[in-house]
Design a protein around this motif. Structure first.
Motif, PDB file in Angstrom:
ATOM      1  N   ARG A 216     -70.752  11.099   4.118  1.00  0.00           N
ATOM      2  CA  ARG A 216     -69.375  11.279   4.573  1.00  0.00           C
ATOM      3  C   ARG A 216     -69.010  12.756   4.651  1.00  0.00           C
ATOM      4  N   LYS A 217     -69.520  13.533   3.683  1.00  0.00           N
ATOM      5  CA  LYS A 217     -69.240  14.966   3.689  1.00  0.00           C
ATOM      6  C   LYS A 217     -69.839  15.631   4.924  1.00  0.00           C
ATOM      7  N   ILE A 218     -71.045  15.205   5.280  1.00  0.00           N
ATOM      8  CA  ILE A 218     -71.703  15.767   6.462  1.00  0.00           C
ATOM      9  C   ILE A 218     -70.919  15.423   7.721  1.00  0.00           C
ATOM     10  N   LEU A 219     -70.501  14.161   7.827  1.00  0.00           N
ATOM     11  CA  LEU A 219     -69.727  13.738   8.999  1.00  0.00           C
ATOM     12  C   LEU A 219     -68.395  14.473   9.071  1.00  0.00           C
ATOM     13  N   ARG A 220     -67.758  14.656   7.902  1.00  0.00           N
ATOM     14  CA  ARG A 220     -66.493  15.379   7.865  1.00  0.00           C
ATOM     15  C   ARG A 220     -66.697  16.838   8.270  1.00  0.00           C
TER      16      ARG A 220
ATOM     17  N   ILE B 115     -66.043  21.082  12.360  1.00  0.00           N
ATOM     18  CA  ILE B 115     -66.628  22.094  13.249  1.00  0.00           C
ATOM     19  C   ILE B 115     -66.238  21.819  14.699  1.00  0.00           C
ATOM     20  N   LEU B 116     -66.344  20.556  15.102  1.00  0.00           N
ATOM     21  CA  LEU B 116     -65.999  20.196  16.479  1.00  0.00           C
ATOM     22  C   LEU B 116     -64.521  20.433  16.766  1.00  0.00           C
TER      23      LEU B 116
END
Length: 232
Positions: A2-6, A11-12
């Motif tokens: 979840r941290k990576i997706l967040r 960034i996007l």
């Protein structure tokens, strides 16, 4: 996970916010430098040469209407009709390139402007993807007149020469507002390969292309009518 997706999402979001903000600001603010100008300056320095960077920003009202029409005739005859991409020209280029060793491009003036302002030279699919994104942005936020204004102020037109004003002075000893039809056609013809072609001393091949451009300009009625642009 979840941290990576967040992290990716943030960034996007920042990327979209920054790039959209840049395009909005540049709707009014002159573009004084581009990635290509910096790259060329570095190349000159690495070759042991002094840096040559000739450019003078001019509003569209001070750039000859003949030059505006000439670049449409040579680079993008559907400029006023499309919304950034000429799909008919793309299909024709694909068919041509399948049969011929001499490759033909289909980039519109909008695509070239997006590439010149925001991106680096190259033909990778990644760079092309960014080009599509920025083309969509400038077509959505800028007017056709603004796209033309930016294009004619930042386009490479010779060794260390950028934009219509600098090119007009370097090759014809006059301003971009005062060049004649043939001079306008000459500048338009050298745009695809400004480091290869010589606008001051055009070859027989270039003279033939210049004459063709002048015929196209007459066919268009001698003036680019921005009121005929497609509504967005």
């Amino acid at each position: 996970m979840r941290k990576i997706l967040r992290w990716i999402r943030n960034i996007l979001l920042w990327y979209f916010a920054i790039t959209i903000g840049m395009v909005i600001v540049l709707r009014w603010v002159p573009v004084y430098f581009t990635p290509l100008m910096i790259i060329r300056a570095v190349e000159q320095k690495m070759d042991g040469k002094s840096i040559k960077l000739e450019k003078t920003w001019k509003p569209l009202s001070e750039i000859s209407p003949d030059l505006q029409l000439a670049v449409v005739c040579t680079e993008d005859q559907n400029f006023l009709k499309h919304h950034g991409f000429d799909f008919g020209a793309i299909q024709k280029a694909i068919k041509h390139n399948e049969k011929s060793k001499r490759k033909r491009g289909a980039s519109t003036i909008s695509q070239q402007t997006a590439k010149n302002v925001f991106l680096w030279p190259g033909r990778s699919w990644i760079r092309k993807g960014f080009e599509v994104y920025f083309t969509f942005l400038i077509e959505s936020i800028w007017s056709k007149e603004r796209i033309m204004e930016v294009y004619l102020n930042i386009a490479e037109m010779g060794n260390g020469i950028y934009g219509a004003e600098a090119a007009s002075k370097a090759y014809f000893n006059t301003s971009a507002a005062k060049i004649n039809k043939r001079q306008a056609a000459t500048l338009a013809i050298v745009l695809p390969s400004p480091l290869k072609y010589n606008a001051k001393h055009p070859s027989p091949y270039l003279n033939g292309r210049i004459n063709w451009t002048l015929q196209q300009m007459r066919f268009w009625g001698g003036k680019l009518d921005y009121s005929k642009k497609e509504k967005k």
